[in-house]
Write a protein that holds these residues in place. Structure first.
Motif, PDB file in Angstrom:
ATOM      1  N   VAL A 101      18.516 -27.418  23.532  1.00 52.20           N
ATOM      2  CA  VAL A 101      18.843 -27.055  22.154  1.00 52.20           C
ATOM      3  C   VAL A 101      19.413 -25.647  22.193  1.00 52.20           C
ATOM      4  CG1 VAL A 101      18.002 -26.661  19.813  1.00 52.20           C
ATOM      5  CG2 VAL A 101      17.009 -28.499  21.183  1.00 52.20           C
ATOM      6  N   ILE A 102      20.623 -25.479  21.687  1.00 51.04           N
ATOM      7  CA  ILE A 102      21.264 -24.166  21.655  1.00 51.04           C
ATOM      8  C   ILE A 102      21.870 -23.964  20.273  1.00 51.04           C
ATOM      9  CG2 ILE A 102      23.253 -25.257  22.825  1.00 51.04           C
ATOM     10  CD1 ILE A 102      24.101 -22.452  23.741  1.00 51.04           C
ATOM     11  N   GLY A 103      21.516 -22.865  19.608  1.00 55.16           N
ATOM     12  CA  GLY A 103      22.034 -22.667  18.262  1.00 55.16           C
ATOM     13  C   GLY A 103      21.604 -21.354  17.653  1.00 55.16           C
TER      14      GLY A 103
ATOM     15  N   ILE B 183      32.761 -23.987  22.735  1.00 60.99           N
ATOM     16  CA  ILE B 183      32.618 -23.107  21.568  1.00 60.99           C
ATOM     17  C   ILE B 183      33.662 -21.990  21.618  1.00 60.99           C
ATOM     18  CG2 ILE B 183      31.116 -21.434  20.413  1.00 60.99           C
ATOM     19  CD1 ILE B 183      28.720 -23.137  21.360  1.00 60.99           C
ATOM     20  N   GLU B 184      33.768 -21.351  22.765  1.00 62.18           N
ATOM     21  CA  GLU B 184      34.683 -20.220  22.885  1.00 62.18           C
ATOM     22  C   GLU B 184      36.146 -20.674  22.851  1.00 62.18           C
ATOM     23  OE1 GLU B 184      33.230 -18.243  26.392  1.00 62.18           O
ATOM     24  OE2 GLU B 184      31.780 -17.071  25.211  1.00 62.18           O
TER      25      GLU B 184
ATOM     26  N   VAL C 284      29.078 -19.517  15.049  1.00 65.15           N
ATOM     27  CA  VAL C 284      28.519 -20.089  16.281  1.00 65.15           C
ATOM     28  C   VAL C 284      28.920 -19.205  17.455  1.00 65.15           C
ATOM     29  CG1 VAL C 284      28.211 -22.470  15.539  1.00 65.15           C
ATOM     30  CG2 VAL C 284      30.449 -21.760  16.329  1.00 65.15           C
ATOM     31  N   ARG C 285      28.180 -18.129  17.614  1.00 63.66           N
ATOM     32  CA  ARG C 285      28.469 -17.111  18.620  1.00 63.66           C
ATOM     33  C   ARG C 285      27.496 -17.255  19.795  1.00 63.66           C
ATOM     34  NH1 ARG C 285      26.904 -12.501  16.362  1.00 63.66           N
ATOM     35  NH2 ARG C 285      26.048 -13.422  14.465  1.00 63.66           N
ATOM     36  N   PRO C 286      27.959 -17.715  20.938  1.00 60.82           N
ATOM     37  CA  PRO C 286      27.063 -17.949  22.079  1.00 60.82           C
ATOM     38  C   PRO C 286      26.211 -16.743  22.451  1.00 60.82           C
ATOM     39  CG  PRO C 286      29.206 -18.916  22.512  1.00 60.82           C
ATOM     40  CD  PRO C 286      29.344 -18.129  21.246  1.00 60.82           C
ATOM     41  N   GLU C 287      26.790 -15.541  22.329  1.00 59.57           N
ATOM     42  CA  GLU C 287      26.035 -14.344  22.718  1.00 59.57           C
ATOM     43  C   GLU C 287      24.856 -14.070  21.788  1.00 59.57           C
ATOM     44  OE1 GLU C 287      29.240 -12.991  19.858  1.00 59.57           O
ATOM     45  OE2 GLU C 287      29.061 -14.410  21.519  1.00 59.57           O
ATOM     46  N   ALA C 288      24.816 -14.740  20.617  1.00 60.44           N
ATOM     47  CA  ALA C 288      23.734 -14.520  19.654  1.00 60.44           C
ATOM     48  C   ALA C 288      22.801 -15.719  19.546  1.00 60.44           C
ATOM     49  CB  ALA C 288      24.332 -14.213  18.277  1.00 60.44           C
ATOM     50  N   MET C 289      22.998 -16.721  20.384  1.00 55.36           N
ATOM     51  CA  MET C 289      22.263 -17.973  20.233  1.00 55.36           C
ATOM     52  C   MET C 289      20.926 -17.991  20.955  1.00 55.36           C
ATOM     53  SD  MET C 289      25.132 -20.968  20.368  1.00 55.36           S
ATOM     54  CE  MET C 289      26.393 -21.087  19.092  1.00 55.36           C
ATOM     55  N   THR C 290      20.015 -18.750  20.374  1.00 56.81           N
ATOM     56  CA  THR C 290      18.756 -19.079  21.032  1.00 56.81           C
ATOM     57  C   THR C 290      18.986 -20.345  21.841  1.00 56.81           C
ATOM     58  OG1 THR C 290      17.411 -18.114  19.271  1.00 56.81           O
ATOM     59  CG2 THR C 290      16.350 -19.739  20.699  1.00 56.81           C
TER      60      THR C 290
ATOM     61  N   LYS D 167      26.907 -12.684  31.706  1.00 61.98           N
ATOM     62  CA  LYS D 167      26.895 -11.217  31.685  1.00 61.98           C
ATOM     63  C   LYS D 167      28.208 -10.674  32.268  1.00 61.98           C
ATOM     64  CE  LYS D 167      21.885 -10.629  31.887  1.00 61.98           C
ATOM     65  NZ  LYS D 167      20.738 -10.189  32.706  1.00 61.98           N
ATOM     66  N   LYS D 168      28.681 -11.328  33.326  1.00 66.17           N
ATOM     67  CA  LYS D 168      29.932 -10.882  33.931  1.00 66.17           C
ATOM     68  C   LYS D 168      31.102 -11.101  32.962  1.00 66.17           C
ATOM     69  CE  LYS D 168      28.486 -11.747  38.698  1.00 66.17           C
ATOM     70  NZ  LYS D 168      28.725 -12.571  39.917  1.00 66.17           N
ATOM     71  N   ALA D 169      31.053 -12.258  32.275  1.00 69.83           N
ATOM     72  CA  ALA D 169      32.141 -12.595  31.352  1.00 69.83           C
ATOM     73  C   ALA D 169      32.182 -11.622  30.186  1.00 69.83           C
ATOM     74  CB  ALA D 169      32.001 -14.030  30.846  1.00 69.83           C
ATOM     75  N   MET D 170      31.017 -11.156  29.746  1.00 68.58           N
ATOM     76  CA  MET D 170      30.951 -10.267  28.597  1.00 68.58           C
ATOM     77  C   MET D 170      31.313  -8.833  29.010  1.00 68.58           C
ATOM     78  SD  MET D 170      27.479 -11.795  26.911  1.00 68.58           S
ATOM     79  CE  MET D 170      27.352 -10.520  25.656  1.00 68.58           C
TER      80      MET D 170
END
Length: 491
Positions: free
Chosen positions: A306-308, A386-387, A460-466, A488-491
């Protein structure tokens, strides 16, 4: 109890049966012809007639809300009567704003126990007599408890509509709440909760909502056996007295009925009920928690993901855009994430995303049961889709297919009396105008490709998701660490 996991309707896979069908259609071999029989010339095969191209779909039409009669009693109870269709049946629903969200922290499940006791009869009818009376009307009665409401759904033949309305009023206002049935009801409730708790989907969903909503009732875990055993009949009665009342109750009717007789029956049977508490739902303040949470399920052949993150509710102007974006991204069988991790990669069978809504709160999540060895790759591909949507708007053609899908679902939801009632209840619960329904098809089709990308970037921002993963930790932990390092490398 609140809905804990959701399913996605999947299409039938006919291709796997195609060889068998072809084999059955081959002509049976004929016995050899006698020597005296002249061989007949074999006719040349007739070429197959080309299939005609189906005509293009018509322009989606806005939904026309059926004419309805609305009235409110002096005690605050509201009623909506919708003449609908020609089948001589009636569907009714009594919605009471009293659900799991209204429970005290030490009485989780009390709303469910009360809901089950409502089926056990009234001051004048025991459970068997109640069931028999409904059956003689050619109908049924079901009580369901949700997070925000308790709902009594009932149906009957048209001529019994006034009688059924009176019976529902009796069930709600004069419940017997028999002490003799409480042990059985609690034992059954415990079995249901234990079964739910054993499901990895429930485990993941519980951890996800707890992360988002914390101590708010939406984030509470399922009641344990000990918690259910501790519930008393006195507490059930107190919950009824404190949470039930006319001001929190709405009666909905749809079908074929005598409007005058039904209105009179509702007015007479509900007018004497006390006003009770004013409507109130504690608004949840969802938290953005960018974290990866895991639960160990040793030797599990699959990992449940579950990712969201929190999103807007139906009262927000962006909600329709979020719905369309969700359908394109992961919320339909032809969505991008489904095509990626199901069709192309074969990591999972039925991934799905959805927007879960509450009163003034909501969340978006992508859900999937994936092969354990592909847990990290599944997370990577979900984030990739998503991205990709955030960076590049969909084509007009792709978006139009999704808009047709969403418009079609909306029409289907309004094609039955029960569907009409459900939509009206949604309007009332969220405080929405009729235009939310009547202009929904237009609003769905007004969303542009650019708005879909903008909505994805905003909500829907992956960096902010649980992220929650339930699986075999010794296998999934290294994959998750690799996924996190890559991010982390991508960011």
């Amino acid at each position: 109890m609140k809905t804990l996991y959701f399913g996605l309707l999947s299409a039938a896979l006919l291709t796997s049966t195609a060889p068998a069908v072809l084999a059955q259609t081959k002509p049976a071999s004929k016995p050899a012809a006698k020597a005296t029989t002249a061989a007949k010339p074999v006719a040349a095969p007739v070429p197959a007639t080309p299939k005609e191209t189906p005509p293009p779909g018509g322009t989606p039409r806005d939904f026309a809300l059926p004419a309805k009669e609305e009235f409110e009693l002096p005690n605050g109870l509201s009623a909506k009567l919708v003449p609908y269709g020609q089948v001589p049946k009636v569907t009714m629903m009594v919605a009471i704003q009293a659900g799991n969200v209204h429970e005290a922290p030490d009485q989780v499940g009390i709303a469910d126990v009360l809901g089950k006791l409502l089926n056990e009869g009234t001051n004048t009818l025991n459970a068997t007599q109640l069931a028999d009376k409904v059956a003689r009307m050619g109908g049924s009665l079901n009580v369901s408890v949700g997070q925000d409401q308790t709902m009594l759904w009932a149906s009957c033949l048209s001529e019994y509509a006034p009688e059924l309305a009176t019976l529902l009023a009796d069930v709600v206002q004069h419940p017997a709440l028999p002490a003799s049935e409480l042990p059985r009801i609690k034992a059954d409730f415990k079995r249901q909760m234990n079964l739910a708790r054993a499901q990895p989907g429930t485990q993941a969903r519980q951890k996800f909502t707890a992360s988002l909503y914390g101590s708010h009732p939406y984030g509470r875990p399922l009641p344990t056996d000990a918690a259910i055993d501790a519930l008393t009949l006195e507490q059930v009665k107190a919950f009824y007295q404190n949470q039930y009342g006319a001001q929190r109750t709405s009666v909905y009717v749809a079908g074929k009925f005598d409007q005058g007789a039904l209105r009179q029956a509702i007015t007479k049977s509900w007018s004497e009920w006390a006003k009770g508490p004013v409507p109130h739902i504690e608004i949840a303040k969802a938290q953005i928690r960018p974290d990866v949470l895991t639960l160990d399920r040793p030797s599990a052949p699959q990992s449940t993901i579950v990712i969201g993150m929190p999103v807007v509710d139906p009262s927000h102007p962006d909600y329709m855009k979020v719905r369309v974006m969700n359908s394109l991204l992961g919320g339909s069988f032809g969505s991008r994430i489904t095509r990626n991790i199901r069709e192309d990669k074969g990591y999972t069978y039925s991934p799905y995303s959805f927007v879960e809504t509450h009163y003034r709160a909501g969340n978006w999540s992508q859900n999937a049961d994936v092969t354990t060895q592909e847990t990290g790759n599944s997370l990577k591909e979900i984030v990739y889709e998503i991205e990709r949507l955030q960076k590049t708007p969909p084509t007009t053609e792709e978006l139009k297919g999704i808009q047709n899908y969403e418009s079609g679902l909306f029409v289907l939801r309004n094609s039955t009396p029960g569907g009409i009632i459900g939509q009206l209840n949604t309007l009332d619960l969220h405080g929405l105008p009729d235009s939310y329904l009547t202009e929904q098809v237009k609003n769905i089709n007004a969303v542009t490709p650019q708005q879909v990308s903008e909505t994805a970037r905003k909500y829907v921002r992956p960096e902010a998701m649980t992220i929650v993963v339930v699986g075999d930790k010794k296998i999934i932990d290294p994959q998750i660490k690799k996924f996190q390092a890559t991010r982390k490398k991508a960011m």
